[in-house]
Design an enzyme around this catalytic site. Structure first.
Site, short mmCIF file in Angstrom:
data_model
loop_
_atom_site.label_atom_id
_atom_site.label_comp_id
_atom_site.label_asym_id
_atom_site.label_seq_id
_atom_site.Cartn_x
_atom_site.Cartn_y
_atom_site.Cartn_z
CB SER A 146 29.52 22.40 18.21
OG SER A 146 28.16 22.66 18.48
CE1 TYR A 159 27.56 20.43 21.16
CE2 TYR A 159 28.49 18.33 21.84
CZ TYR A 159 28.14 19.21 20.84
OH TYR A 159 28.37 18.89 19.52
#
Ligand code: NAP
Ligand code: GCO
Length: 266
Positions: A146, A159
């Site tokens: 990501s 995250y």
């Protein structure tokens, strides 16, 4: 022949969380390159949704209910796939969740769940498939990282910690198993229009764009959100012979976000 470089004929690909979104787009690309597709989700209704989509797209896929955080269930999934479809040649650790909560307001349980799905699970699933890959002379592992493997922002502490860890797990698997002809790389999508980012793109009551939507467009040189299909080509590259000497690399597919300081205010 150049086609052979990108062919997945005869390969078995397991895409975790491959019922829709990014995982589905990657699996669809692999199917078009000749791979047999297997996917799993944690809920039967999501598996059923995925099976219907694959059928509608003319893709023969097998779906299984399997929570990637449960090692015993994952090991059973891998054994079942090997028995029903064949040994896994390509693993895409795609399944993932996000919880957007300011860190000081986040419960330890919520933090741990995100780490469990987004970091511990890629360890669990990779650990389950690597021994068979070694026996068969090699394999491909693609971890879906990501922007948050490189950057932070408010409310995504768990995250970002998970995806940052996933970047280093990717490099470590590459380091530890490269000698067995296993290539482990990451793919780092930018901001992609999926269900996971839908809350960031919701139209406002007055019909205007969500502020975060406008923000991301301003931070992306391509001046748009990515689509799941933007990941198809890069993911196919990482799963094919074309990347046999690429290992421990995180391939960012972000429209240029990581390269861009942002437009100067006028
Ligand atoms: P999504 O639309 O939320 O889909 C996530 C998938 O993972 C679903 O199929 C979900 O099915 C499955 N899943 C979640 N928890 C699971 C578990 N414990 N066990 C098995 N399957 C599980 O997500 P997405 O946007 O396509 O993102 C896919 C991956 O790309 C994620 O790793 C995400 O972090 C990453 N990513 C997304 C973006 C983006 O902008 N969208 C950008 C960079 C990276 P069930 O809920 O039924 O289990
Ligand atoms: C967020 C978004 C991002 C994307 C993606 C960016 O809340 O910032 O969900 O984290 O999911 O990971 O690459």
């Amino acid at each position: 022949m150049i086609d052979e470089l990108f062919s997945l004929e005869g390969k078995v690909a397991l895409v975790t969380g491959g019922a829709y979104g990014i995982g589905y787009a990657i699996a669809k690309a692999y199917a078009k390159a000749g791979a047999k597709i297997v996917f799993n989700c944690s809920r039967q209704e999501t598996v059923d949704r995925g099976l219907a989509s694959y059928e509608a797209d003319g893709i023969e896929a097998k779906g299984y209910v399997c929570d990637v955080t449960d090692e015993a269930v994952v090991q059973k999934l891998v054994a079942t796939v090997e028995e029903e479809v064949g040994p896994i040649d390509i693993l895409v650790n795609n399944a993932g969740i996000i919880k957007r909560i300011p860190m000081t307001e986040m419960s330890v349980e919520d933090f741990r769940r995100v780490i469990d799905v987004d970091l511990n699970a890629p360890f669990i699933v990779s650990k389950a498939v690597i021994p068979s890959m070694i026996k068969r002379g090699g394999g491909k592992i693609i971890n879906v990282c990501s922007m948050m493997s490189e950057l932070g922002r408010e409310t995504v502490s768990a995250y970002a910690a998970a995806k940052g860890g996933l970047k280093m797990l990717t490099k470590n698997i590459a380091s530890e198993y490269g000698e067995y002809n296993i290539q482990c790389n990451g793919i780092g999508p930018g901001y992609i229009a999926t269900e996971q980012t839908a809350p960031l793109r919701e139209r406002q009551a007055d019909g205007s764009r969500h502020p975060f939507d406008s923000f991301i467009i301003s931070k992306t040189p391509a001046a748009r959100w990515g689509e799941s299909d933007d990941l198809a080509g890069p993911a196919l590259f990482l799963a094919s012979k074309a990347s046999d000497f690429v290992n421990g690399h995180i391939l960012y597919v972000d429209g240029g976000i990581l390269a861009y300081i942002g437009k100067q205010p006028h």
